[in-house]
Design an enzyme around this catalytic site. Structure first.
Site, PDB file in Angstrom:
ATOM      1  N   ASN A 108     -10.395  -3.086   1.898  1.00 25.48           N
ATOM      2  CA  ASN A 108      -9.998  -3.084   0.492  1.00 25.48           C
ATOM      3  C   ASN A 108     -11.235  -2.863  -0.378  1.00 25.48           C
ATOM      4  O   ASN A 108     -12.361  -2.888   0.117  1.00 25.48           O
ATOM      5  CB  ASN A 108      -9.370  -4.434   0.112  1.00 25.48           C
ATOM      6  N   HIS A 126       0.832  -1.220   0.000  1.00 24.69           N
ATOM      7  CA  HIS A 126       0.000   0.000   0.000  1.00 24.69           C
ATOM      8  C   HIS A 126       0.864   1.268   0.000  1.00 24.69           C
ATOM      9  O   HIS A 126       0.520   2.266   0.632  1.00 24.69           O
ATOM     10  CB  HIS A 126      -0.958   0.016   1.209  1.00 24.69           C
ATOM     11  N   TYR A 143       0.229  -4.376  11.427  1.00 23.22           N
ATOM     12  CA  TYR A 143       0.074  -2.954  11.063  1.00 23.22           C
ATOM     13  C   TYR A 143       0.757  -2.062  12.086  1.00 23.22           C
ATOM     14  O   TYR A 143       1.524  -1.160  11.741  1.00 23.22           O
ATOM     15  CB  TYR A 143      -1.410  -2.592  10.918  1.00 23.22           C
TER      16      TYR A 143
END
Ligand code: NDP
Length: 502
Positions: A128, A56, A338
């Protein structure tokens, strides 16, 4: 002399007298070591780049608001999900596999990450534009991403790597079918949906739990690029979706999405015909009709891309009371990954960067210090718990209700060989139009055609398993022997892998 209020200074506020000529001995140099302004300027420039996101990396973002329009209090006690509440948001859209300078029109899933600045802290919905994913175990994630990036020897994208992994991973077939439809090349970020993809948990004031899936449906309508249009766009304007989002908001055309939720009672979810913890599956709408819950609108552009978009950091672990994680294995892996990657990329205090900061409540924790702790860092208050100096105390009301876990601990695969193909087959045969199917097959042939033949055969066997016509059309497009595709399709995955390996 320039206006002193607008005077150029060093990083430490010292006025700069000349920003065009280095300090030299004589007009031709050399440069003197004592030119600290030059040294500071070059040293800072050398450090302008921070580590690029591994995935990303290329993205665009904007601010806006979310309004909850329905009464869902029987499902969740989340404060921002009470009817009539409006909450500020920041949204970042992205591609996944490409580097920071890659083209927006690449075939790729698109990230759709929403940060809700709620009164109970930040809630991140890190979704997404596809309702499913390629794999369902986080142990496979680094390998999968390697195959979508560059060959270690050539440093080029490599169709062999790409399709070798996917064809040895039959659970990917549903997502591959979505990705190679024209939804894999959305016209802009405004013209695509967002999905949680994972199942999450909502719980109400009484502690009752529900399984949920989020669908952010574009109010602009779905618009995609064909392969030919996407290819042309990549060379004409590699930043077309980034530019489109910025310019639409500048024009006052504020894009919006309707949040629809699929909500399933807890017990029903445990016995549902598809495994709701398997991110390669959707919940068919006929079984669980989506309910409209609110509206997300983007109406303000960032002023500084680096500060607000590049440094924006989302984590699926940022969950507020009323919302919880499900046991979905991929989600469990993301809960770690993350936060960890942001600590690496931005530092241990990345939560203090304004775009990431909670708005309603300042942080009140006992975490201390670290690089770039730029506020008072807790001042002289206690830095341990428990304490008797009136430090922040845990609030039992914020506890997630207890939930059962069961089963023997082991490394255990899903046992769903047949299941893997059902929903891809439905998408191909019952949802897509004739034109969609033609474009899908064309897109696959164009890309898979770059891989070696034994990999083409193995992957085409998976398309055949999803739907015979699907496999036949891809085989025809690639000039593959259909009998061999059928033979491979009839094998179990291990046999198929053996029959098609070097
Ligand atoms: P439905 O007919 O109720 O829904 C099909 C959905 O598929 C549509 O609502 C739309 O989702 C989406 N869709 C339409 N065209 C395409 C396309 N070309 N490529 C990808 N998705 C498309 O059927 P079911 O709910 O029974 O699902 C059937 C299949 O539809 C699934 O196996 C899955 O592949 C796909 N799908 C299902 C979704 C779900 O959550 N149930 C979501 C998205 C796709 P949307 O309205 O979200 O745009």
């Amino acid at each position: 002399m320039s206006d002193k209020k607008n005077r150029l200074t060093t990083a430490f506020g010292i006025p700069v007298g000349d920003d065009q000529n280095s300090l030299t001995a004589g007009g031709r140099g050399p440069v003197l070591m004592q030119d600290v302004h030059l040294l500071e300027k070059l040293a800072h420039f050398d450090r302008e780049r921070i580590p690029e996101r591994v995935v990303h990396a290329k993205g665009a973002g904007a601010y806006g608001r979310f309004e909850c329009t329905a009464d869902v209090s029987r499902y969740t006690k989340a404060a921002f999900l009470q009817q009539g509440k409006t909450t500020d948001v920041f949204v970042r859209f992205s591609t996944v596999g490409g580097e920071k300078g890659s083209a927006d029109a690449e075939r790729d899933p698109r990230g759709f990450a929403v940060k809700f600045y709620t009164e109970e802290g930040n809630y991140d919905l890190v979704g997404n534009n596809t309702p499913v994913f390629f794999i369902r175990d986080p142990l496979k994630f680094p390998d999968f991403i390697h195959t979508q990036k560059r060959n270690p020897a050539t440093n080029c994208k490599d169709p062999d790597m790409f399709w070798d992994f996917l064809s040895l991973t039959p659970e990917s077939i549903h997502q591959v079918t979505v990705l190679f439809s024209d939804r894999g090349t959305p016209a802009t970020y405004r013209h695509m949906n967002g999905y949680s993809s994972h199942t999450f948990v909502w719980y109400n004031e009484a502690g009752e739990r529900f399984w949920v899936q989020y669908h952010l449906k574009t109010d602009q309508g779905i618009r995609n690029l064909t392969r030919e249009q996407a290819d042309a766009m990549k060379s004409k304007d590699p930043d077309h979706a980034t530019r489109d989002l910025y310019q639409a908001i500048e024009r006052g055309e504020h894009p919006s999405w309707t949040l629809e939720m699929q909500i399933m009672p807890y017990e029903e979810g445990l016995n549902y015909r598809f495994d709701i913890m398997d991110i390669t599956k959707v919940w068919p709408h006929a079984d669980v009709p989506p309910q409209v819950v609110g509206k997300l609108t983007l109406d303000r552009n960032p002023e500084n891309y680096f500060a607000e978009v590049e440094q924006a950091a989302f984590s699926p672990g940022n969950l507020v009371p009323g919302i919880a994680a499900s046991p979905d294995k991929m989600l469990q892996g993301r809960l770690f990954s993350y936060h960890d990657t942001h600590i690496h990329r931005l530092g241990a205090n990345y939560h203090l960067i304004p775009v990431n900061q909670a708005k309603a409540h300042a942080e009140a924790s006992y975490q201390r210090d670290g690089f770039m702790r730029v506020d008072h860092g807790g001042g002289g208050g206690p830095n341990y718990w428990p304490n008797s100096f009136n430090g922040p105390a845990p609030d039992a009301e914020a506890l997630e209700p207890p939930f059962p876990v069961q089963g023997a601990a082991a490394r255990q695969p899903h046992d769903h060989e047949n299941d893997d193909f059902v929903q891809a087959g439905t998408l191909y045969s019952q949802v897509m139009s004739d034109q969609d199917r033609t474009n899908l097959v064309g897109n696959i042939v164009d890309h898979l055609g770059g891989a070696r033949q034994r990999i083409q055969l193995r992957q085409t066997a998976l398309f055949y398993r999803a739907h015979p016509e699907y496999g036949e059309r891809v085989a025809q497009g690639l000039g593959l022997p259909l009998e061999e595709v059928r033979r491979l399709a009839a094998m179990d995955p291990e046999e198929r892998a053996q029959a098609t390996s070097e």
